[in-house]
Design an enzyme around this catalytic site. Sequence first.
Site, short mmCIF file in Angstrom:
data_model
loop_
_atom_site.label_atom_id
_atom_site.label_comp_id
_atom_site.label_asym_id
_atom_site.label_seq_id
_atom_site.Cartn_x
_atom_site.Cartn_y
_atom_site.Cartn_z
N HIS A 189 0.83 -1.21 0.00
CA HIS A 189 0.00 0.00 0.00
C HIS A 189 0.86 1.25 0.00
O HIS A 189 0.51 2.26 -0.60
CB HIS A 189 -0.92 0.01 1.21
CG HIS A 189 -2.30 -0.41 0.87
ND1 HIS A 189 -3.09 -1.16 1.68
CD2 HIS A 189 -3.04 -0.19 -0.24
CE1 HIS A 189 -4.24 -1.38 1.10
NE2 HIS A 189 -4.24 -0.79 -0.08
N GLU A 431 -9.28 -14.05 -25.21
CA GLU A 431 -7.94 -14.41 -24.73
C GLU A 431 -7.50 -15.79 -25.18
O GLU A 431 -6.38 -16.20 -24.92
CB GLU A 431 -7.94 -14.41 -23.18
CG GLU A 431 -8.39 -13.12 -22.57
CD GLU A 431 -8.19 -13.08 -21.07
OE1 GLU A 431 -7.16 -12.57 -20.62
OE2 GLU A 431 -9.07 -13.57 -20.35
N ASP A 455 -2.82 -12.84 -22.36
CA ASP A 455 -3.14 -14.26 -22.42
C ASP A 455 -3.27 -14.75 -23.86
O ASP A 455 -2.89 -15.87 -24.17
CB ASP A 455 -4.44 -14.54 -21.66
CG ASP A 455 -4.17 -14.73 -20.18
OD1 ASP A 455 -3.18 -15.41 -19.85
OD2 ASP A 455 -4.92 -14.19 -19.36
N CYS A 502 -7.21 -4.64 -23.86
CA CYS A 502 -6.82 -4.23 -22.51
C CYS A 502 -5.55 -4.94 -22.04
O CYS A 502 -5.16 -4.81 -20.89
CB CYS A 502 -7.95 -4.41 -21.52
SG CYS A 502 -8.47 -6.11 -21.33
C1 PEP Z 1 -4.73 -10.10 -20.64
O1 PEP Z 1 -4.65 -11.33 -20.53
O2 PEP Z 1 -4.28 -9.45 -21.59
C2 PEP Z 1 -5.39 -9.32 -19.58
C3 PEP Z 1 -5.62 -8.03 -19.73
O3 PEP Z 1 -5.73 -9.98 -18.44
P1 PEP Z 1 -4.67 -10.39 -17.31
O4 PEP Z 1 -3.37 -9.73 -17.66
O5 PEP Z 1 -5.26 -9.93 -16.03
O6 PEP Z 1 -4.65 -11.88 -17.44
MG MG Z 2 -5.88 -12.39 -19.10
#
Ligand code: PEP
Ligand code: MG
Length: 578
Positions: A189, A431, A455, A502
């Site tokens: 934190h 993913e 992923d 993302c």
């Molecule tokens: C990804 O897999 O790109 C993603 C955004 O999820 P995480 O990194 O949390 O697996």
């Molecule tokens: Mg992911």
Amino acid sequence: MYQGIGASPGIVIGEVRVADRTKVVVVETSIAADEIAGEIERFFAALHRAKEDLLDLKDQISRTQGTEHLYVIDTHLMILDDTMLTSETVSLIEQEMINAEAALNRTLKKFKGFFAGIEDEYLRERGSDVETVVERVLRNMLGKRHELLCEAEGRVVIVAHDLSPADILQFDKEKVIGFVTDLGGKTSHTAIVSRSLEIPAVVGLEKITGEVVDGDSIIVDGAKGLVIIDPDQETFRDYLQYKQYYEYREKEFLKLRDLPAETLDGQRMLLKGNVEFIEEVPSIKKHGGEGIGLYRTEMLFLGRTAIPDEEEQFRTYAEIARQMAPYPVTIRTLDVGGDKFVPELNLDDELNPALGLRAIRLSLRCPELFKTQLRAILRASAFGTVKVFFPMISGVAEIRSAKALLEEAREELRAAAIPFDVNMEIGIMIETPSAVIIADLLAREVDFFSVGTNDLIQYSLAIDRTNEHLSELYEPLHPAVLRSLKIVADAAHSAGIYVSICGEMAGEPNYLPILLGLGFDELSMNAVSIPKVKKILRRCSRVEAEEMAQQSLSFATAAEVEAYLQGQIVTKFSDSID
Ligand code: PEP
Ligand code: MG
């Protein structure tokens, strides 16, 4: 020169001020039966004073820093109120007939042992919150004052064995320009608060407190995790220059905050932020994020003694939605399993955790856990624009099952007359290779797609994303990845839904032209990347980006795409990249 862990970026040059955070020394003594009541009273008096001090501190912080970070003090107040802490200490005084300090110290040791056994780094570090609070009570009992760091003179860098988040909140930012500590990790934190308050910091330096004295010159490079004590003239001059350049560049980037995220020919692209903790929200806003494109809720669950209940989840989600309004918050349902471990779920060890019972598979296997989260998300949707999406979808059946449970959650809320947004959008993460191949079928089921490239690359190229020995093979520009991205974007648009990325690829400014050219509507990334990506976006035209995407798809290897992209970036945007 000392190498630690960069907790909060930025460069500061100043004077050392060593903060006395040495442990109080507790001596254990036996007490007589008639002293027990007095010791217990002394213990409660010290607790009471610690509480009053924290309430004063809370008051002071809310006046000087606003209310955003008060949760830190609230956490400490909650620890003081913890019945386990008090009852354990009282029974030690009574049964072992020892002095109150020693009893409290023994209780602390027990708690520390418990926290040390937690696998998740983030939660393991919560143990230090308990330690800070106990330290405060011990100091009260021993008549030692808790040194106030806000009383620092001049512009100093605090050097301490460890600092609590409350210490960081007390800093007068005019005087305390940075800090470095022996202990600490990136997800503590303390590190999180320093990032969101933008106080440059390096933690985990192990023995830095023993190497400095008050008044030493110190350079802190929070991005690289470097600390230099008593630099020679040349190093000093170089860093002074580098600091000016760094700050100039950061300021330039921030100027983009309020400029529209659009191309030269007026094509808009939404640039949003990824967050794991509520404390990161202000930073997303400051960097011009137009919403949160990925909130990784599993951080609320990892490694705790009890799974957060609906109320706690609801409060957290609603608070993020409220802080981000009018911009949307896209909440991802639990993505645990694999390398993210929740002991309370009692999952068996798996031979291939990345291919195991994780993400949506786990949620569907534990419908009550899933519905609790869905109800909390739905309830939060009454407090801002909230969207929900499901991780690691590999087929249509999973979406239908998830939606059926979402409908049950809605029914339950309706029956209890609890308000929620009936039009809350539902999306999925793309993913897995199977999701790419049947993207057209999946697109009919949802309102949006968000590609998790982290992923997707791992599963498409069969490269473990956590294996440092394979990192060279982990190629975002691999033709298979680029083709997958194209299939997903095209399928989404044919079905009339929007599509985002993302994963980490979204925050890489050099990739922007390709992602734009492939037709992605949104990118979601860490806060500091937002203005960097925006800068390239504003220098690009849609036509040009489409050409670059087209060209990139024509190469046979990632290295060829990379070489092509570098050439284009240098000729077209050389002054835009740092
Ligand atoms: C990804 O897999 O790109 C993603 C955004 O999820 P995480 O990194 O949390 O697996
Ligand atoms: Mg992911």
